[in-house]
Design a protein around this motif. Sequence first.
Motif, PDB file in Angstrom:
ATOM      1  N   LEU A 151    -111.570  -0.152 -15.424  1.00 53.91           N
ATOM      2  CA  LEU A 151    -110.860   0.207 -16.659  1.00 53.91           C
ATOM      3  C   LEU A 151    -109.363   0.165 -16.390  1.00 53.91           C
ATOM      4  O   LEU A 151    -108.923   0.557 -15.308  1.00 53.91           O
ATOM      5  CB  LEU A 151    -111.259   1.625 -17.078  1.00 53.91           C
ATOM      6  CG  LEU A 151    -112.728   1.767 -17.470  1.00 53.91           C
ATOM      7  CD1 LEU A 151    -113.286   3.098 -17.034  1.00 53.91           C
ATOM      8  CD2 LEU A 151    -112.880   1.603 -18.967  1.00 53.91           C
ATOM      9  N   ARG A 152    -108.607  -0.305 -17.370  1.00 50.38           N
ATOM     10  CA  ARG A 152    -107.167  -0.352 -17.119  1.00 50.38           C
ATOM     11  C   ARG A 152    -106.362  -0.113 -18.392  1.00 50.38           C
ATOM     12  O   ARG A 152    -106.849  -0.270 -19.517  1.00 50.38           O
ATOM     13  CB  ARG A 152    -106.744  -1.674 -16.469  1.00 50.38           C
ATOM     14  CG  ARG A 152    -106.895  -2.890 -17.315  1.00 50.38           C
ATOM     15  CD  ARG A 152    -106.247  -4.103 -16.611  1.00 50.38           C
ATOM     16  NE  ARG A 152    -104.963  -4.450 -17.223  1.00 50.38           N
ATOM     17  CZ  ARG A 152    -103.809  -4.458 -16.604  1.00 50.38           C
ATOM     18  NH1 ARG A 152    -103.707  -4.139 -15.332  1.00 50.38           N
ATOM     19  NH2 ARG A 152    -102.701  -4.788 -17.248  1.00 50.38           N
ATOM     20  N   THR A 153    -105.098   0.287 -18.152  1.00 50.69           N
ATOM     21  CA  THR A 153    -104.135   0.378 -19.238  1.00 50.69           C
ATOM     22  C   THR A 153    -102.732   0.242 -18.644  1.00 50.69           C
ATOM     23  O   THR A 153    -102.573   0.305 -17.422  1.00 50.69           O
ATOM     24  CB  THR A 153    -104.260   1.719 -19.998  1.00 50.69           C
ATOM     25  OG1 THR A 153    -103.576   1.608 -21.252  1.00 50.69           O
ATOM     26  CG2 THR A 153    -103.610   2.864 -19.236  1.00 50.69           C
ATOM     27  N   THR A 263    -106.518   8.586 -21.400  1.00 49.23           N
ATOM     28  CA  THR A 263    -107.545   7.635 -21.783  1.00 49.23           C
ATOM     29  C   THR A 263    -107.690   7.687 -23.313  1.00 49.23           C
ATOM     30  O   THR A 263    -107.757   8.769 -23.904  1.00 49.23           O
ATOM     31  CB  THR A 263    -108.886   7.988 -21.112  1.00 49.23           C
ATOM     32  OG1 THR A 263    -109.001   9.401 -21.018  1.00 49.23           O
ATOM     33  CG2 THR A 263    -108.982   7.374 -19.733  1.00 49.23           C
ATOM     34  N   ASP A 264    -107.736   6.501 -23.919  1.00 50.65           N
ATOM     35  CA  ASP A 264    -107.934   6.413 -25.365  1.00 50.65           C
ATOM     36  C   ASP A 264    -108.523   5.046 -25.706  1.00 50.65           C
ATOM     37  O   ASP A 264    -108.854   4.271 -24.798  1.00 50.65           O
ATOM     38  CB  ASP A 264    -106.614   6.672 -26.125  1.00 50.65           C
ATOM     39  CG  ASP A 264    -105.551   5.638 -25.781  1.00 50.65           C
ATOM     40  OD1 ASP A 264    -105.916   4.552 -25.235  1.00 50.65           O
ATOM     41  OD2 ASP A 264    -104.363   5.895 -26.025  1.00 50.65           O
ATOM     42  N   GLU A 265    -108.596   4.750 -26.983  1.00 55.78           N
ATOM     43  CA  GLU A 265    -109.308   3.526 -27.399  1.00 55.78           C
ATOM     44  C   GLU A 265    -108.561   2.252 -27.018  1.00 55.78           C
ATOM     45  O   GLU A 265    -109.114   1.162 -27.117  1.00 55.78           O
ATOM     46  CB  GLU A 265    -109.602   3.564 -28.906  1.00 55.78           C
ATOM     47  CG  GLU A 265    -108.384   3.501 -29.840  1.00 55.78           C
ATOM     48  CD  GLU A 265    -107.517   4.743 -29.805  1.00 55.78           C
ATOM     49  OE1 GLU A 265    -108.045   5.836 -29.489  1.00 55.78           O
ATOM     50  OE2 GLU A 265    -106.304   4.637 -30.064  1.00 55.78           O
ATOM     51  N   SER A 266    -107.318   2.388 -26.512  1.00 56.79           N
ATOM     52  CA  SER A 266    -106.562   1.174 -26.187  1.00 56.79           C
ATOM     53  C   SER A 266    -106.875   0.626 -24.796  1.00 56.79           C
ATOM     54  O   SER A 266    -106.412  -0.437 -24.421  1.00 56.79           O
ATOM     55  CB  SER A 266    -105.058   1.459 -26.287  1.00 56.79           C
ATOM     56  OG  SER A 266    -104.668   2.285 -25.207  1.00 56.79           O
ATOM     57  N   TRP A 267    -107.647   1.340 -24.027  1.00 63.87           N
ATOM     58  CA  TRP A 267    -107.924   0.880 -22.660  1.00 63.87           C
ATOM     59  C   TRP A 267    -108.827  -0.352 -22.678  1.00 63.87           C
ATOM     60  O   TRP A 267    -109.512  -0.614 -23.662  1.00 63.87           O
ATOM     61  CB  TRP A 267    -108.585   1.993 -21.839  1.00 63.87           C
ATOM     62  CG  TRP A 267    -107.625   3.062 -21.381  1.00 63.87           C
ATOM     63  CD1 TRP A 267    -106.771   3.776 -22.164  1.00 63.87           C
ATOM     64  CD2 TRP A 267    -107.439   3.530 -20.044  1.00 63.87           C
ATOM     65  NE1 TRP A 267    -106.060   4.662 -21.399  1.00 63.87           N
ATOM     66  CE2 TRP A 267    -106.446   4.538 -20.085  1.00 63.87           C
ATOM     67  CE3 TRP A 267    -108.003   3.214 -18.811  1.00 63.87           C
ATOM     68  CZ2 TRP A 267    -106.024   5.214 -18.939  1.00 63.87           C
ATOM     69  CZ3 TRP A 267    -107.589   3.896 -17.681  1.00 63.87           C
ATOM     70  CH2 TRP A 267    -106.595   4.881 -17.746  1.00 63.87           C
TER      71      TRP A 267
END
Length: 981
Positions: A151-153, A263-267
Amino acid sequence: MNTIENHLQHATLSPSHLRCEYKENPIGIDVLKPRLSWQMTSPGRGAKQTAYQIVVAGSPAGLEAAGGHLWDSGKVSSGESIHRPYEGPPLASSQRYYWKVRVWDGDDQPSAWSEPAFWEMGLLSPADWQAAWIQPDLEEDTSVSPPCPMLRTTFAVDGGVKSARAYVTCLGLYELALNGQRVGDEVFTPGWTSYDTRLQYQTYDVTALLRRGENAIGVTLGDGWYRGYLGFSGQRNLYGEKLALLLQLQIVYEDGRRQVVGTDESWKAATGPILKSDIYNGEHYDARLEKSGWSQINYDDSDWSGVQVIDHRKDILVAPMGPPVRKIEEIRPLEIIHTPAGETVFDMGQNMVGWVRLKVQGEMGTVVTLRHAEVLDQQGNLYTANLRSAEQTVQYILKGGGEEVYEPHFTFQGFRYVAVEGYPGQPTLDSLTGVVIHSDTPPAGHFECSNPLLNQLQHNIVWGQKGNFLDVPTDCPQRDERLGWTGDAHVFIRTACFNMDVAAFFTKWLRDLAADQREDGSIPHVIPDVLGRSSGGATGSTAWADAGVICPWTIYLCYGDRRILEAQYESMTAWIGTMQAQSGENHLWQKGFHFGDWLSVGSSSPLFPAAVTDIDLIATAFFAYSTSIVQQTARILGKDDDAEKYGALLAKIKEAFRQEFVTENGRLASNTQTAYVLALMFDLLPEDQRPEAARRLAADVRKRGDHLSTGFVGASYLCPVLSRFGYLDVAYDLLNQDTYPSWLYPVKQGATTIWERWDGIKPDGEFQDEGMNSFNHYAYGAIGEWLYQVVAGLEVDPEAPGYKHSLIQPQPGGGLTSVRATLNSMYGQVVSAWELAEERFKLAVTVPANTRATVRLPAASLEQVTESGGALPNTAGIERAYQDGDDVVVEVGSGQFEFAYSSDRFKGLEKPRKLSIHTPLQTLLESEGAKAVLAKYLPDLSDSPMLSQAMGFSLVQISTFIPHLLTDEVLQALDKELAQL
Ligand code: BGC
């Protein structure tokens, strides 16, 4: 001024070693009134604290400034220097608190202030979590081990950063990276707890990893205990089917601004090189699938999937109480073996737990397979049958193009041998390195003596502890089990407390025990309770469930931790309630499922009968023992009514025990070692029956040719009971025994850890039943406590726990000429070290500042004992010395002391005793000296037609056939002469 005053005058104290909740400068704790502890050093003897003062401030400067304090305890008249609770204003989430302490000595002289220390709070309320739980939006087949999600952002930092913290947890396991760098050195995070009710998050100081402008976070998730294979019935997904992540990065800028990245829906999510990673089965890693730079900025994630925000509880989030699991040490292989089956096998020289780091160079797509095993079979091939379904296999596929170095991520293996297949070119000793992982419990004790076999035994005990203290105390680290078996933990905890500082480790586990305890008070067989999930009711076995009482009590004794008793009290009493309900009016516990004296010695010979101890007897004995502990706990916690209630209950159980299981003469219904051991250890017999019971126990050991017959339950208390009731020699003979069944038999077989079974490898080289044959199971390592407590003589006074008052009472024997034990207690290092040479006994003792010790010198007379060369009563720091029967007792304050004296009672003790009237005749006749002794007392022996029949019997056994020749007097005389050989 006399010498004593001289010494005391200079006993200036200096506080150091500041700890908060057992930890050095912890960050991210959630204890609302954290307890502060310190040690102190002093150049002189008899150093004690009479008062202390703690100050706490919000910054280092505040600590120094007048009026800058958040809390000032003021001068508190008290000798207590451990577990002093913070009593200031409420502590706030994410805040760091600095503290220092000073102490006053016996002359009311204050010390200098300590160096400052700190602790930092984590996120104390669910509302502090602004981040959302997210789940990778990936197609997965969770009926088998699926590839590990990544997982990344990215996010922007727009100013100078003063401090930044990452708070992280997940469903599964995680590895966190920031701007391409691994964050922290912890592995197997967030740890294993009772996930439904307690899920740990970690706090990382990531200030140094951030940079102005764009930043990137990358997290890899693994199945772990959450959804990997767990338990012996091949099940997976026991806690849930989907992995998820919760991460909150909190930035404080130099200008005071704050920013939260969560963490949110943009990851984004994808899978990569880890094709599967499972605790039991190992990992498959395809380096060709690596996504270079994926946890950095400028990585193109346009083809990655998204994530879903999910609704998962945040009120179950807790800060870790125990130490994290880390890579602790590395092991270089000893040799590369080419087995008859054609395998290339690396021998690490030590049965270890962790994994290997692989170094390899070769063509892209080359597959290297590593298979891990604890032992080689009789032919010298890799033996994996005892792993049951656990594959313990790691597969690495090369990307090619240079040297590749690889370590697996979410799996660990229990192994000494690694078979390598597919390695390109010739592997060398440099190709593999063993990486040892375990809970980072600080090393505490050390035991060493003049017998190398016993030193190896101690080594094996310590390695059993390392390998099985992996976030929870497990039974074994290799087969498809590795569970928090309560019985194993209960028998080993006292030994564990000697070897390492396990207070925080057990504090955490006991919270899970209470969390998984059933409504009716029953305690599961394993904690966290995965067996309950996979196979329904698996609770309430005697001596297993009692871990819920014995473990907190042991931590209280060893670390002076009263709060653990407070925290567990409800759980402890609930368990007594279960036993009470099941035993009913007659107070005999005869219901339910029990493991009994698990793995005790079985045999069909009438001379060495199978040692099966009646289950009701064991259950009722532990019912009494746990009740006695809870009675004492109630007294300590000031719950006098409860203390009285449990005292009355205890009296009834003891009475019931006697009525049901003890004959008038003190014989037990089960005539086994374990039965006598429990009755004596738990004080279940009236005083006048104890000598006879102890005699029977010792006789049973002798009858078996100095062998034990106990399983898990009896083994841990066997030597303590023998030495306590006057059979020190028998206990030492058991300890020195090296034929099956004994502690040294596996040592002689080359063991480097403690085996699950007394005969994991039988004398003929065959393995025990592959279904239950772990070579790394610490339960029988419980002999370790006797090594420290009796052989070295390092014991805690239950009335002054935590070694505030130590009892130093070595009991020489067993042919030992020197023994040294050290223990880093909460107050500092306690040492007991003795030497015996030509009947002269020397004992060196170290007592930490602010504590006292009672030293018991065996077979000594007051006039003869010297201390540091001077006559005893006149030396400094000695509070009192007196003759007590055969012993001299000395009360001392802190400091180092050296006692010396001679006694003819030590004659012959330095030599390990080889032959006795308990030795089989065959062995005696192999010794010329013994032959001569025998000829003197039994001149017709060699002509006896029965001779060949009697070869396996000892003289004591033979005496039952010829009592007129081998009278008690003759036996005694024989024994004396044999001892001299
Ligand atoms: C474990 C033990 C445990 C036992 C219960 C075994 O499978 O390995 O150590 O205590 O089951 O009797």
